[in-house]
Design a protein around this motif. Sequence first.
Motif, PDB file in Angstrom:
ATOM      1  N   UNK A 160       0.609  -1.162   0.092  1.00 45.95           N
ATOM      2  CA  UNK A 160      -0.005  -0.061  -0.038  1.00 45.95           C
ATOM      3  C   UNK A 160       1.192   1.219   0.086  1.00 45.95           C
ATOM      4  N   UNK A 161       2.205   1.248  -0.283  1.00 47.38           N
ATOM      5  CA  UNK A 161       3.240   2.431  -0.233  1.00 47.38           C
ATOM      6  C   UNK A 161       3.066   3.253   1.115  1.00 47.38           C
ATOM      7  N   UNK A 162       3.002   2.422   2.226  1.00 43.21           N
ATOM      8  CA  UNK A 162       3.072   3.322   3.479  1.00 43.21           C
ATOM      9  C   UNK A 162       3.822   4.262   3.509  1.00 43.21           C
ATOM     10  N   UNK A 163       5.240   4.065   3.267  1.00 41.37           N
ATOM     11  CA  UNK A 163       6.397   5.068   3.513  1.00 41.37           C
ATOM     12  C   UNK A 163       6.297   6.045   2.129  1.00 41.37           C
ATOM     13  N   UNK A 164       5.683   5.981   1.368  1.00 40.55           N
ATOM     14  CA  UNK A 164       5.505   6.839   0.126  1.00 40.55           C
ATOM     15  C   UNK A 164       4.234   7.720   0.724  1.00 40.55           C
ATOM     16  N   UNK A 165       3.679   7.621   1.653  1.00 40.60           N
ATOM     17  CA  UNK A 165       2.632   8.662   1.924  1.00 40.60           C
ATOM     18  C   UNK A 165       3.147   9.991   1.846  1.00 40.60           C
ATOM     19  N   UNK A 166       2.245  10.851   1.488  1.00 34.96           N
ATOM     20  CA  UNK A 166       2.689  12.526   1.491  1.00 34.96           C
ATOM     21  C   UNK A 166       2.046  13.260   2.652  1.00 34.96           C
ATOM     22  N   UNK A 167       2.930  13.166   3.609  1.00 37.82           N
ATOM     23  CA  UNK A 167       2.608  13.772   4.735  1.00 37.82           C
ATOM     24  C   UNK A 167       1.991  12.755   6.026  1.00 37.82           C
ATOM     25  N   UNK A 169      -0.352  12.941   8.189  1.00 40.97           N
ATOM     26  CA  UNK A 169      -1.821  12.391   8.066  1.00 40.97           C
ATOM     27  C   UNK A 169      -2.171  11.179   7.191  1.00 40.97           C
ATOM     28  N   UNK A 170      -1.527  11.200   5.999  1.00 37.80           N
ATOM     29  CA  UNK A 170      -1.821  10.232   4.820  1.00 37.80           C
ATOM     30  C   UNK A 170      -1.100   8.943   5.359  1.00 37.80           C
ATOM     31  N   UNK A 171       0.078   9.202   6.043  1.00 38.91           N
ATOM     32  CA  UNK A 171       0.937   8.092   6.644  1.00 38.91           C
ATOM     33  C   UNK A 171      -0.256   7.242   7.582  1.00 38.91           C
ATOM     34  N   UNK A 172      -0.728   8.029   8.622  1.00 35.94           N
ATOM     35  CA  UNK A 172      -1.685   7.476   9.754  1.00 35.94           C
ATOM     36  C   UNK A 172      -3.018   6.715   8.917  1.00 35.94           C
ATOM     37  N   UNK A 173      -3.415   7.546   8.014  1.00 41.54           N
ATOM     38  CA  UNK A 173      -4.475   6.580   7.162  1.00 41.54           C
ATOM     39  C   UNK A 173      -4.343   5.595   6.530  1.00 41.54           C
ATOM     40  N   UNK A 174      -3.075   5.447   6.000  1.00 47.20           N
ATOM     41  CA  UNK A 174      -2.536   4.021   5.250  1.00 47.20           C
ATOM     42  C   UNK A 174      -2.323   3.112   6.598  1.00 47.20           C
ATOM     43  N   UNK A 262      17.883  13.864   2.278  1.00 49.20           N
ATOM     44  CA  UNK A 262      18.121  14.950   3.170  1.00 49.20           C
ATOM     45  C   UNK A 262      18.754  16.045   2.512  1.00 49.20           C
ATOM     46  N   UNK A 263      18.471  16.440   1.306  1.00 42.31           N
ATOM     47  CA  UNK A 263      18.872  17.436   0.504  1.00 42.31           C
ATOM     48  C   UNK A 263      17.665  18.314   0.070  1.00 42.31           C
ATOM     49  N   UNK A 264      16.673  17.959   0.306  1.00 46.44           N
ATOM     50  CA  UNK A 264      15.570  19.164   0.176  1.00 46.44           C
ATOM     51  C   UNK A 264      14.527  18.469   1.334  1.00 46.44           C
ATOM     52  N   UNK A 265      13.489  19.604   1.585  1.00 45.18           N
ATOM     53  CA  UNK A 265      12.388  18.911   2.475  1.00 45.18           C
ATOM     54  C   UNK A 265      11.722  17.812   2.379  1.00 45.18           C
ATOM     55  N   UNK A 266      11.686  16.916   3.010  1.00 39.09           N
ATOM     56  CA  UNK A 266      11.043  15.394   2.837  1.00 39.09           C
ATOM     57  C   UNK A 266       9.472  15.608   2.810  1.00 39.09           C
ATOM     58  N   UNK A 267       9.051  14.762   1.755  1.00 39.83           N
ATOM     59  CA  UNK A 267       7.753  14.450   1.717  1.00 39.83           C
ATOM     60  C   UNK A 267       6.991  14.240   3.060  1.00 39.83           C
ATOM     61  N   UNK A 268       7.637  13.222   3.604  1.00 36.27           N
ATOM     62  CA  UNK A 268       7.018  12.240   4.907  1.00 36.27           C
ATOM     63  C   UNK A 268       8.344  12.661   5.867  1.00 36.27           C
ATOM     64  N   UNK A 269       7.836  13.648   6.921  1.00 33.62           N
ATOM     65  CA  UNK A 269       8.930  14.127   7.879  1.00 33.62           C
ATOM     66  C   UNK A 269       8.999  12.882   8.950  1.00 33.62           C
TER      67      UNK A 269
END
Length: 407
Positions: A160-167, A169-174, A262-269
């Motif tokens: 389900x792409x848990x670690x590809x969540x965009x933020x 909130x989406x991470x918790x939803x997955x 770590x070269x740009x702000x992460x999609x998932x902190x």
Amino acid sequence: MARDLAESTEEAAGLSGARLDAVHERLTRLVDAGELAGAAWLVARHGRIARRGVIGRKDLASGEPVALDTIFRIYSMTKPVTGVAMMTLWDQGLWSPDDPIEKHLPELSGLKVFAGLGGDGEILTEPAERPATMRELMTHTAGFSYGFSEEPYDKAAQEIGLWQAKGLDEFVGRLARLPLAYQPGTKWLYSLSMDVQGAIVERLTGQSLAEVYQERLFGPLGMVDTGFFVPEAKRARLATLYRSSESRGLVPLERPPFLGDNLSPPTLASGGGGLVSTLDDYARFAQMLLNRGELGGVRVVSEDAVRLMSANHLPDWMLTEGFGVGAQQIRPGFGHGFDCAVFVDPDAAGIPVGKGSFQWDGAAGTWFWVDPENDLIFVGMIQRMSALPDQANCQQLTQKLMAKAML
């Protein structure tokens, strides 16, 4: 006492200069043997910095040496930072260790538990016997896994792409779509619990995790080089990441294996492993913990919060079941607090630190410990993923050497 870290001599800090030389020489031998590209280390006692050391190369190809301000990926040494962020919210009365996690993340209510595989390979589940608590979330005993293994519940996370969540909130939803790996409180399993805590931090504050870290911790503590990414102006200071190979020695990793570059702000902190830092920055964080929540007259968290965080929260039976991860093996004398491991009986644990010492490490080999009994902190930074079985564990190595260095 509102101590800051002060420059000092070895003897004034109650440490033997000759024995500190032995620490430096031992780490130097690891670099010379090709086990490490480079290393940076710092020890402070009684609030006095006794020694900083730099060894080897930030980048092997260019030959650029490690410097005192080299930036390292600290991975799971992010976890205690998240723990302190959580404890600032505990100070505000916003959560209790006995709260069910679902009180703060309603999406995680009614979770099922993995119960094996059916005849056609489908995942079977059973109801959770009770909701997992915040105490369990803070100690890797809530039922979560990490999502990276070959276990069926982790393969489901990958699907389900848990670690590809965009933020978060989406991470918790997955995450809510996945079964727990075990009934809450029945095992210790290294997990994404600190990433779940990151989501709770955002919910309780209404801010991003990065904003909370900066406002409550990094800014007040003067941690000027710690964050989720390295700005362009500082990028030349970032250590190259390597992995150990039996046939090729240290092999550079062009892209880190997880959690972004770590070269740009992460999609998932990631509150479990997303930060970069420096030797002096993390030493300020560690000294704040040793000072029970303050540094240089600035209090970031209460004394009671640090006591709670650095106390063992695992039952005695759990210390004998062979749980653990990497070098952090849960065992008699060595338990777990909130987002850190704790020595309740160093003799039983087989490591010569003071009773009540607490610590953690990172996937690229960084390590630290705080020893209240001996009034000492130690921080080590390296850049090696996937150490081979016969390669030294730098944390345990330096703990044994430091036990001989105290006057």
